[in-house]
Design a protein around this motif. Structure first.
Motif, mmCIF file in Angstrom:
data_model
loop_
_atom_site.group_PDB
_atom_site.id
_atom_site.type_symbol
_atom_site.label_atom_id
_atom_site.label_comp_id
_atom_site.label_asym_id
_atom_site.label_seq_id
_atom_site.Cartn_x
_atom_site.Cartn_y
_atom_site.Cartn_z
ATOM 1 N N ALA A 120 7.180 -32.999 26.795
ATOM 2 C CA ALA A 120 6.895 -33.741 28.023
ATOM 3 C C ALA A 120 5.417 -34.121 28.059
ATOM 4 N N GLY A 121 5.142 -35.372 28.442
ATOM 5 C CA GLY A 121 3.752 -35.809 28.475
ATOM 6 C C GLY A 121 2.963 -35.092 29.547
ATOM 7 N N THR A 122 3.524 -35.028 30.753
ATOM 8 C CA THR A 122 2.915 -34.317 31.879
ATOM 9 C C THR A 122 4.020 -33.673 32.695
ATOM 10 N N VAL A 123 3.856 -32.403 33.014
ATOM 11 C CA VAL A 123 4.779 -31.717 33.913
ATOM 12 C C VAL A 123 4.055 -31.472 35.229
ATOM 13 N N ILE A 124 4.638 -31.974 36.315
ATOM 14 C CA ILE A 124 4.105 -31.730 37.657
ATOM 15 C C ILE A 124 4.952 -30.624 38.273
ATOM 16 N N ALA A 125 4.394 -29.432 38.383
ATOM 17 C CA ALA A 125 5.127 -28.270 38.880
ATOM 18 C C ALA A 125 4.743 -28.013 40.334
ATOM 19 N N VAL A 126 5.728 -28.097 41.226
ATOM 20 C CA VAL A 126 5.485 -27.879 42.652
ATOM 21 C C VAL A 126 6.055 -26.511 43.016
ATOM 22 N N GLU A 127 5.178 -25.604 43.406
ATOM 23 C CA GLU A 127 5.582 -24.220 43.648
ATOM 24 C C GLU A 127 4.959 -23.706 44.946
ATOM 25 N N ALA A 128 5.815 -23.271 45.886
ATOM 26 C CA ALA A 128 5.328 -22.771 47.168
ATOM 27 C C ALA A 128 4.865 -21.318 47.091
ATOM 28 N N ASP A 129 5.370 -20.577 46.109
ATOM 29 C CA ASP A 129 5.055 -19.156 45.982
ATOM 30 C C ASP A 129 3.707 -18.992 45.269
ATOM 31 N N PRO A 130 2.695 -18.460 45.952
ATOM 32 C CA PRO A 130 1.361 -18.358 45.333
ATOM 33 C C PRO A 130 1.322 -17.497 44.084
ATOM 34 N N ARG A 131 2.220 -16.520 43.976
ATOM 35 C CA ARG A 131 2.231 -15.654 42.784
ATOM 36 C C ARG A 131 2.437 -16.481 41.524
ATOM 37 N N PHE A 132 3.379 -17.416 41.582
ATOM 38 C CA PHE A 132 3.706 -18.216 40.404
ATOM 39 C C PHE A 132 2.775 -19.417 40.254
ATOM 40 N N ALA A 133 2.405 -20.034 41.371
ATOM 41 C CA ALA A 133 1.502 -21.186 41.289
ATOM 42 C C ALA A 133 0.177 -20.792 40.643
ATOM 43 N N GLU A 134 -0.361 -19.652 41.045
ATOM 44 C CA GLU A 134 -1.645 -19.204 40.498
ATOM 45 C C GLU A 134 -1.531 -18.844 39.020
ATOM 46 N N ALA A 135 -0.401 -18.248 38.638
ATOM 47 C CA ALA A 135 -0.215 -17.882 37.232
ATOM 48 C C ALA A 135 -0.064 -19.123 36.352
ATOM 49 N N LEU A 136 0.719 -20.102 36.815
ATOM 50 C CA LEU A 136 0.916 -21.329 36.040
ATOM 51 C C LEU A 136 -0.397 -22.103 35.872
ATOM 52 N N ALA A 137 -1.248 -22.024 36.884
ATOM 53 C CA ALA A 137 -2.523 -22.744 36.820
ATOM 54 C C ALA A 137 -3.442 -22.194 35.730
ATOM 55 N N LEU A 138 -3.114 -21.019 35.199
ATOM 56 C CA LEU A 138 -3.917 -20.411 34.133
ATOM 57 C C LEU A 138 -3.407 -20.778 32.740
ATOM 58 N N LEU A 140 0.969 -27.766 41.695
ATOM 59 C CA LEU A 140 0.710 -28.031 43.106
ATOM 60 C C LEU A 140 1.337 -26.917 43.932
ATOM 61 N N ARG A 141 0.492 -26.169 44.626
ATOM 62 C CA ARG A 141 0.986 -25.081 45.474
ATOM 63 C C ARG A 141 1.300 -25.646 46.854
ATOM 64 N N LYS A 142 2.581 -25.959 47.073
ATOM 65 C CA LYS A 142 2.963 -26.612 48.325
ATOM 66 C C LYS A 142 4.474 -26.580 48.485
ATOM 67 N N ASP A 143 4.931 -26.663 49.713
ATOM 68 C CA ASP A 143 6.351 -26.825 50.008
ATOM 69 C C ASP A 143 6.767 -28.210 49.527
ATOM 70 N N ALA A 144 7.755 -28.277 48.649
ATOM 71 C CA ALA A 144 8.158 -29.553 48.059
ATOM 72 C C ALA A 144 8.627 -30.560 49.094
ATOM 73 N N ARG A 145 9.096 -30.086 50.233
ATOM 74 C CA ARG A 145 9.570 -31.000 51.271
ATOM 75 C C ARG A 145 8.416 -31.765 51.934
ATOM 76 N N LYS A 146 7.190 -31.341 51.666
ATOM 77 C CA LYS A 146 6.019 -31.982 52.281
ATOM 78 C C LYS A 146 5.172 -32.736 51.255
#
Length: 279
Positions: free
Chosen positions: A63-81, A93-99
């Motif tokens: 995949a050229g770019t994966v945009i991962a939208v995750e509301a749970d900070p535990r996983f969002a912070e880990a993926l950002a590393l 992106l740490r956010k509720d996908a509905r928003k």
């Protein structure tokens, strides 16, 4: 297999309140990643990546770019590393996908063709997210979405079948869906109480897509909200709000007022919705 057995994945328990059920089997994850077709070079949106099993499969498949939208900070912070987050192939992106404004995200990612949406969706937000994506413009391409099996069957249902309803009409107004494969509860951690399935939704050609999905959503909501009634009765309150008489309205678009919602075709519902667009 746990997340700890897979290098780079976050070993944290699922949260019931977020509808989380995680997959760790590499063969299943790669199958899901490619269910809607090759991802190489594409911008891919993933909602609810959790520990990152599907994220890893998407990146490994090119995949050229994966945009991962995750509301749970535990996983969002880990993926950002992850290294891919550092070099820009993974946008977290740490956010509720509905928003989320997905169109803006895709534009900012520099997509040169419609973005794919591939996700093991949290059970509690899957359907509302899907309905929103159906209304999307040309930025949205193929989708491969994991749902409860019953939801996937509702998406793909034909008129006159047990699962046919509002969701099938809406989905099939913009895409051509099919079930790619199913999974038992034991494939997930923790196991859900029901089977799951990956539904693939291929965008219809522009000339075949219905332009008034908002109106279609209203009409089908009224029609299937009282599905045991004849259409003339089910649509009576809705028609009145629009200054119409249900029987006359149905007759004017070639629908038998005594028919029931589950017998009406995609074209029938399109004619009803389209007639409202002219009023």
């Amino acid at each position: 297999m746990t997340a700890g057995d897979r290098p780079g994945l976050t070993d944290a328990p699922a949260r019931k309140a977020l509808g989380q059920h995680f997959l760790f089997d590499p063969s299943i994850l790669h199958r899901a990643a490619l269910a809607a077709g090759p991802v190489a070079g594409r911008v891919v949106i993933e909602v609810g990546p959790g520990p990152g099993g599907l994220t890893r499969a998407l990146l490994d498949e090119g995949a050229g770019t994966v945009i991962a939208v995750e509301a749970d900070p535990r996983f969002a912070e880990a993926l950002a590393l992850w290294p891919e987050a550092k070099d820009g192939r993974l946008i977290v992106l740490r956010k509720d996908a509905r928003k989320v404004n997905f169109e803006k995200l895709v534009q900012e990612a520099g997509a040169t063709q419609p973005a794919m949406i591939i996700a093991n969706l949290p059970y509690n937000v899957g359907t509302p997210l899907l309905v929103g994506w159906l209304k999307a413009g040309d930025w949205r391409g193929e989708m491969a979405l994991m749902f409860q099996k019953e939801v996937a069957e509702r998406i793909c249902a034909a008129p006159g079948t047990d699962h046919y309803g509002r969701l099938a009409v809406l989905v099939q107004s913009a895409t051509r869906p099919h079930i790619s494969f199913t999974l038992p509860p034991g494939a997930f951690h923790p196991p859900p109480k029901v089977n799951s399935a990956v539904a693939v939704l291929e965008p219809l050609p522009a000339a075949e897509r219905f332009a008034h999905i908002d109106l279609l959503e209203q009409v089908t909501g009224a029609a299937f909200g009282q599905r045991r009634k004849m259409m003339r009765a089910a649509l009576k309150p809705f028609a009145k709000k629009h200054g119409l008489k249900a029987t006359d309205w149905l007759t004017s678009v070639g629908i038998d007022p005594t028919a029931r919602a589950e017998t009406l075709t995609q074209d029938d519902f399109r004619r009803l919705a389209a007639s409202l667009a002219k009023t």
